[in-house]
Design an enzyme around this catalytic site. Structure first.
Site, PDB file in Angstrom:
ATOM      1  N   GLY A  73      58.480  40.493  37.741  1.00  0.00           N
ATOM      2  CA  GLY A  73      58.737  41.810  37.990  1.00  0.00           C
ATOM      3  C   GLY A  73      58.739  42.862  36.938  1.00  0.00           C
ATOM      4  N   ASN A 139      46.874  45.971  31.905  1.00  0.00           N
ATOM      5  CA  ASN A 139      46.937  45.002  33.016  1.00  0.00           C
ATOM      6  C   ASN A 139      46.754  45.881  34.482  1.00  0.00           C
ATOM      7  OD1 ASN A 139      47.990  43.341  35.295  1.00  0.00           O
ATOM      8  ND2 ASN A 139      49.835  42.730  33.915  1.00  0.00           N
ATOM      9  N   CYS A 142      48.631  46.161  38.973  1.00  0.00           N
ATOM     10  CA  CYS A 142      49.708  47.019  39.562  1.00  0.00           C
ATOM     11  C   CYS A 142      48.977  47.692  40.616  1.00  0.00           C
ATOM     12  CB  CYS A 142      49.850  47.838  38.320  1.00  0.00           C
ATOM     13  SG  CYS A 142      51.486  48.893  39.003  1.00  0.00           S
ATOM     14  N   GLY A 258      43.966  30.339  32.272  1.00  0.00           N
ATOM     15  CA  GLY A 258      44.383  29.810  33.545  1.00  0.00           C
ATOM     16  C   GLY A 258      44.404  28.202  33.342  1.00  0.00           C
TER      17      GLY A 258
END
Ligand code: RRO
Length: 304
Positions: A73, A139, A142, A258
């Site tokens: 978070g 990023n 969101c 990943g």
């Protein structure tokens, strides 16, 4: 092994995934050896937001089969404290001069996230003014404050936001794509057309876990934040497919990540078109994994 990425000369193609390696904490834990032989060729900070955030309530982690679900978070000190307190420490640790010059040093990539174009513009502008920061990773996982949808999941919305903010920095801008979208290639193309200098992927796959106490009715989510994101070996094949799809659609460099645990996994991503490879979850088990993979990659290349 050296590689050019968005104008940065990197010693090798292995960097860390944002949010998985806290260099300042690692220096406290492992001492000066870390600064002397930093395991990654560039350092990506955890995600910084405009305002400080406490993050999600615990529990924040769930160990899945072959992976990890996190619901952290975005806890962070906020932009102002990051720039004032963390940046000087990172510059010292990474060997950056006061003007950001980095002969022999490890370039710093600061990762930021905002919930609107206005927030993102402010974050980019503030980072642009700091010479210690070599590049910015945005990023876009969101949710938009207005629509509630992830900014990066919709190519049109992503392009619109990027066009609105692109002019706020002349530093290289890497867009960290979300894998939780119908067509990640279309998102990557939209990012390129709106001015991204590179894209990175994959972020974690949306995931959840129920409380192990099977008697509770209704069954409760285990994670304090409700849902989380899956990373680690369990997502490696998904990452390979998405990196391949993106590299086939764009001309800008791709940072692939990943589930990378060894040089073979890194080489797979490079073979489908990644310029750099990032290591995330594996760094929890082995903080020196970046250097190990870079060394193993060199052996693979020499043998080819
Ligand atoms: O902080 C997080 O919970 C988090 C972020 Br910002 C992200 O981009 N990816 C992820 O798995 N967790």
């Amino acid at each position: 092994m050296s590689v050019e990425f968005c104008g940065l000369a990197l010693r090798h193609p292995v960097i860390n995934g944002s949010g998985t390696f806290d260099a300042i904490a690692a220096r406290r834990a492992f001492g000066e050896d870390l600064a002397a032989s930093f395991p990654f060729s560039a350092y990506v900070s955890k995600t910084i937001t405009l305002q400080p955030r406490d993050g999600n309530p615990p529990p924040r982690l769930w160990e899945a089969s072959g992976g990890l679900i996190n619901s952290i978070g975005l806890p962070n000190k906020g932009l102002e404290v990051y720039l004032r307190e963390d940046l000087p420490q990172l510059a010292d640790l990474l060997g950056l001069a006061a003007d950001g010059a980095a002969p022999g040093a490890v370039p710093l990539i600061t990762n930021v996230m905002g919930a609107s174009a206005e927030q993102i513009a402010e974050l980019l502008g503030a980072c642009d003014a700091r010479p210690e920061i070599a590049a910015i990773e945005l990023n876009v996982s969101c949710p938009n404050v207005k629509t509630g949808l992830d900014i990066g999941a919709d190519p049109r919305q992503l392009a619109e936001v990027l066009r609105a903010v692109r002019g706020r920095t002349s530093k290289p801008l890497i867009v960290k794509l979300t894998p939780n979208t119908a067509d990640v290639g279309a998102c990557a193309l939209a990012a390129q057309e709106a001015g991204a200098d590179a894209v990175s992927l994959i972020n974690t796959l949306r995931a959840t876990a129920l409380s192990p106490d099977g008697r509770s009715r209704p069954r409760r989510p285990w994670l304090g934040g409700g849902t989380g994101g899956l990373s680690g070996p369990a997502i490696r094949a998904v990452a390979l497919a998405q990196v391949e799809a993106v590299a086939a659609r764009v001309a800008i460099p791709v940072v692939g990540m990943g589930g990378v645990q060894n040089a073979r996994h890194a080489q797979d991503l490079i073979d489908v078109g990644a310029t750099l490879v990032a290591v995330g979850t594996e760094t929890f088990r082995d903080p020196g994994v970046g250097a190990r993979i870079a060394h193993e990659l060199q052996e693979i290349m020499v043998g080819r």
